[in-house]
Design a protein around this motif. Structure first.
Motif, PDB file in Angstrom:
ATOM      1  N   ILE A  94       7.086  17.888   6.302  1.00  0.00           N
ATOM      2  CA  ILE A  94       6.724  17.555   4.658  1.00  0.00           C
ATOM      3  C   ILE A  94       5.092  17.861   4.654  1.00  0.00           C
ATOM      4  N   ASP A  95       4.799  19.052   4.321  1.00  0.00           N
ATOM      5  CA  ASP A  95       3.198  19.348   4.252  1.00  0.00           C
ATOM      6  C   ASP A  95       2.511  18.744   3.372  1.00  0.00           C
ATOM      7  N   GLY A  96       1.652  17.642   3.252  1.00  0.00           N
ATOM      8  CA  GLY A  96       0.858  17.152   2.266  1.00  0.00           C
ATOM      9  C   GLY A  96       0.152  18.365   1.225  1.00  0.00           C
ATOM     10  N   LYS A  97      -0.505  19.013   2.036  1.00  0.00           N
ATOM     11  CA  LYS A  97      -1.260  20.059   1.414  1.00  0.00           C
ATOM     12  C   LYS A  97      -0.350  21.010   0.639  1.00  0.00           C
ATOM     13  N   LYS A  98       0.900  21.390   1.005  1.00  0.00           N
ATOM     14  CA  LYS A  98       1.487  22.172   0.248  1.00  0.00           C
ATOM     15  C   LYS A  98       1.973  21.359  -1.090  1.00  0.00           C
ATOM     16  N   VAL A  99       2.220  20.081  -0.885  1.00  0.00           N
ATOM     17  CA  VAL A  99       2.763  19.304  -1.847  1.00  0.00           C
ATOM     18  C   VAL A  99       1.815  19.150  -3.004  1.00  0.00           C
ATOM     19  N   PHE A 100       0.479  18.754  -2.816  1.00  0.00           N
ATOM     20  CA  PHE A 100      -0.702  18.691  -3.582  1.00  0.00           C
ATOM     21  C   PHE A 100      -0.881  20.173  -4.369  1.00  0.00           C
ATOM     22  N   SER A 101      -0.841  21.216  -3.562  1.00  0.00           N
ATOM     23  CA  SER A 101      -1.035  22.697  -4.313  1.00  0.00           C
ATOM     24  C   SER A 101       0.057  22.808  -5.416  1.00  0.00           C
ATOM     25  N   ALA A 102       1.445  22.404  -4.839  1.00  0.00           N
ATOM     26  CA  ALA A 102       2.567  22.918  -5.764  1.00  0.00           C
ATOM     27  C   ALA A 102       2.360  21.840  -6.990  1.00  0.00           C
ATOM     28  N   ILE A 103       2.027  20.757  -6.930  1.00  0.00           N
ATOM     29  CA  ILE A 103       1.858  19.795  -8.119  1.00  0.00           C
ATOM     30  C   ILE A 103       0.978  20.201  -8.851  1.00  0.00           C
ATOM     31  N   VAL A 223       4.438  14.415 -13.879  1.00  0.00           N
ATOM     32  CA  VAL A 223       4.466  15.300 -12.811  1.00  0.00           C
ATOM     33  C   VAL A 223       3.895  14.936 -11.268  1.00  0.00           C
ATOM     34  N   GLY A 224       2.554  14.399 -11.672  1.00  0.00           N
ATOM     35  CA  GLY A 224       1.667  13.811 -10.398  1.00  0.00           C
ATOM     36  C   GLY A 224       2.096  12.436  -9.947  1.00  0.00           C
ATOM     37  N   SER A 225       3.057  11.787 -10.457  1.00  0.00           N
ATOM     38  CA  SER A 225       3.458  10.545 -10.129  1.00  0.00           C
ATOM     39  C   SER A 225       3.702  10.490  -8.376  1.00  0.00           C
ATOM     40  N   VAL A 226       4.096  11.738  -7.902  1.00  0.00           N
ATOM     41  CA  VAL A 226       4.589  11.418  -6.459  1.00  0.00           C
ATOM     42  C   VAL A 226       3.524  11.156  -5.787  1.00  0.00           C
ATOM     43  N   MET A 227       2.135  11.730  -6.182  1.00  0.00           N
ATOM     44  CA  MET A 227       0.908  11.609  -5.498  1.00  0.00           C
ATOM     45  C   MET A 227       0.465  10.494  -5.194  1.00  0.00           C
ATOM     46  N   ASP A 228       0.817   9.450  -5.935  1.00  0.00           N
ATOM     47  CA  ASP A 228       0.412   8.072  -6.023  1.00  0.00           C
ATOM     48  C   ASP A 228       0.857   7.254  -4.687  1.00  0.00           C
ATOM     49  N   ILE A 229       1.703   7.775  -4.006  1.00  0.00           N
ATOM     50  CA  ILE A 229       2.234   7.239  -2.783  1.00  0.00           C
ATOM     51  C   ILE A 229       2.333   8.097  -1.566  1.00  0.00           C
ATOM     52  N   LEU A 230       1.106   9.136  -1.615  1.00  0.00           N
ATOM     53  CA  LEU A 230       1.291  10.060  -0.543  1.00  0.00           C
ATOM     54  C   LEU A 230       0.028   9.939   0.601  1.00  0.00           C
ATOM     55  N   GLY A 231      -0.683   8.997   0.195  1.00  0.00           N
ATOM     56  CA  GLY A 231      -1.931   8.547   1.051  1.00  0.00           C
ATOM     57  C   GLY A 231      -2.814   9.899   1.200  1.00  0.00           C
ATOM     58  N   ASP A 232      -3.079  10.338   2.503  1.00  0.00           N
ATOM     59  CA  ASP A 232      -3.591  11.613   2.801  1.00  0.00           C
ATOM     60  C   ASP A 232      -3.197  12.856   2.015  1.00  0.00           C
TER      61      ASP A 232
END
Length: 245
Positions: A94-103, A223-232
């Motif tokens: 699971i790529d953090g950069k792709k997650v951030f961009s999609a959110i 929508v952005g709540s998942v980012m609260d626990i993603l760290g880097d």
């Protein structure tokens, strides 16, 4: 020729679990395989780093390798599967950069959707009642996986009510990695379904009150709540750890 290493004794169990979802041989095969594999990857039934051996998996599903290979190529195009030299096809991390961009993209679209809804004279909010009832039932069971499936229907319905169903389809195209992160990280948090349900109710209340700015702010947080626990992952660095890793 596929070679299955002895160091992967759990592959038979993984493949068998996925193959339990029946294929309808009266309908096109490849799209069904694609949907089945995609769902299994998003739900982490087939976790990051798991090899996908065409011949073995196709045999488990009872299909030929041709439609299986076509489905696999679609997953490669979505960055859910990658081909590695000397290894073959493997489920991606699971790529953090792709997650951030999609959110980032999804938040912009869904903020606009709820703002538009709040500005409409006729909003048909009662059409969400059945979905909210089902979500409340999942909340009572603390069933985040069940809630997750209803969540898409909720957000899709908001776009339809705003008269922009195509906007949700744009979200769907980009949110695959977000879905993987949500199920992997948030399903392990007790009470997360209840929290998401309360967020839905707050968004609906703001729309009913015609407060587009508040509805948009609440949606952005939701929508952005998942980012609260993603760290880097928030900065787009690295990959999100695999389940159990």
């Amino acid at each position: 020729m596929d070679t299955v290493p002895a160091s992967k004794p759990d592959l038979d169990e993984i493949y068998s679990r996925v193959a339990d979802r029946a294929i309808d041989f009266s309908a096109p095969i490849s799209p069904q395989i694609y949907t089945l594999l995609r769902k299994a990857i998003i739900e982490n039934t087939i976790g990051p780093g798991t090899p996908i051996y065409e011949s073995k998996f196709a045999e488990a599903l009872g299909v030929s390798r041709t439609p299986f290979r076509a489905a696999l190529q679609q997953l490669v195009n979505e960055d859910l599967v990658e081909t590695r030299p000397q290894v073959g096809s493997v489920v991606t991390r699971i790529d953090g950069k792709k997650v951030f961009s999609a959110i980032f993209s999804r938040s912009a679209i869904e903020r606009a959707i709820v703002k538009r809804l709040a500005e409409l004279e006729t909003r048909q909010m009662d059409s969400l009642s059945h979905l909210l009832t089902l979500q409340a039932e999942c909340t009572a069971r603390d069933d985040y996986v069940g809630f997750f499936e209803l969540d898409d229907a909720f957000h899709s319905r908001l776009a339809e009510m705003a008269g922009v169903p195509e906007a949700w389809r744009l979200v769907v195209l980009s949110k695959t990695h977000v879905d993987r992160a949500r199920l992997h990280l948030q399903s392990a948090i007790p009470g997360r379904a209840a929290m998401a349900y309360r967020e839905h109710l707050s968004i609906i209340e703001a729309i009913r009150n015609g407060d587009g700015e508040r509805a948009a702010a609440l949606m952005d947080s939701h929508v952005g709540s998942v980012m609260d626990i993603l760290g880097d992952g928030r900065t787009g660095k690295g990959s999100i750890p695999a389940p159990g890793g």
